[in-house]
Write a protein that holds these residues in place. Sequence first.
Motif: not given
Length: 436
Positions: A17-21, A229-233, A239-245, A416-420
């Motif tokens: 939510d923080f990243i999206a905002r 505009v693609q939302q973090p997910a 469900d191991d990864f966080i994908a987000a800008a 779009r980056e990827l973390a755990g």
Amino acid sequence: MTEALMQNEDFTDGLLDFIARSPTPFHAVQSMAELLEHAGFQRLTETEQWDVSRGRYFVTRNDSSIVAFALNRPLTEHGIHMIGAHTDSPCLKVKPNGAVTANRYLQLGVEVYGGALLNPWFDRDLSLAGRVSYLNEDQQVAHRLIDWQQAIAVIPSLAIHLDREANDQHAINKQLHLPPILMPLPESGSAPDFPALLLEMVNDQLATEHDAGAKAVKVLDYELSFYDVQQPAVIGLNDDFIAAARLDNLLSCYTGLMALLDHDGEHNALLVCNDHEEVGSVSTAGAQGNFLQSVLARLCGDEQGMSRTMASSFMISADNAHAVHPNFVDRHEPGHGPLINAGPVIKVNANQRYATNSETGALFRHWCATVDVPVQSFVVRSDMACGSTIGPITANQLGVRTVDIGVPTFAMHSIRELAGVKDAFYLYTVLRHYFG
């Protein structure tokens, strides 16, 4: 579901939510300020006299950097535990007179901010956000944050039929190939006036807010950035990864902020999140500016107090680290390849591109072990250039013991980056313990 797993899921939801905002550093600082005020932190301004011997406070500079702190004990005797991160990420920024037309399309000229991976910006749904400065009806200069939120632009790729070698070699001309397309132009009439669009957006925003201020009459300047505009997910088979800008470095900003908000121990605690790290930190809001130094000088009172405080203090510079990419294992130093979801990474460089030394690295390892958080090491290959962080800058300016650490990440500086998922919570866990 165990309590630890539920806490991890809640933390991850908050991070997304923080990243999206937070599409820009301005929005990130605004979001952090709102969370701090909700938690009872008092906002300070640099123009006022401070009396802050005890309590919880924060101050911002340029709307894009923030320092927040909680004081419980005398600084000169006990020092202060600090965490540093940065609010900015590589992106495409609109030029001052950005509106251009080509072949009956409206486009915006852009500059590349930071060391961005450019290929991933093509064929993405892009929006625009940032800060607009304007003259209002009272003849005062005012500022507003804006965010279109919906997709308003795209940078289309050239079809493979027109560039048969695109998959083998594809050079991007930053001037010619990157201006996003906003709309086709009508057959008759002129192109929309971009400052007029900004003025309308500012006034629409003012009209919806109570006591928002006088109506805007003229746009004077702006700092606007495109974003995906693609939302973090949360993604992956399990469900191991966080994908987000902007995981680099909003993930560290958020983990540091949550650790500070949860701080109820006896240590003095401080979080600094600077702008402009991706372009060298040379600005009033950057780590090479005097923002943090100025805040600490006010808290310590005099030069001797400052020196005594820094001698008893510690800084954790939190910035993402390179995870070993399974398709490019040869790009990493053998025996120093961080894995995703295997814990935060201590970053070391003999030439002081990172501020870690054996003392500060040992302390961080000890803090991780105390709360059962695994820890890893990173050093760049000897035949490759090493990046840097705010760590060496802060250590140099303040004379404070510093360790550089971060969460392992794929596709750093991509759109779009990827973390755990585990790593983000691991980092929060050890930072919360560190603050006490």
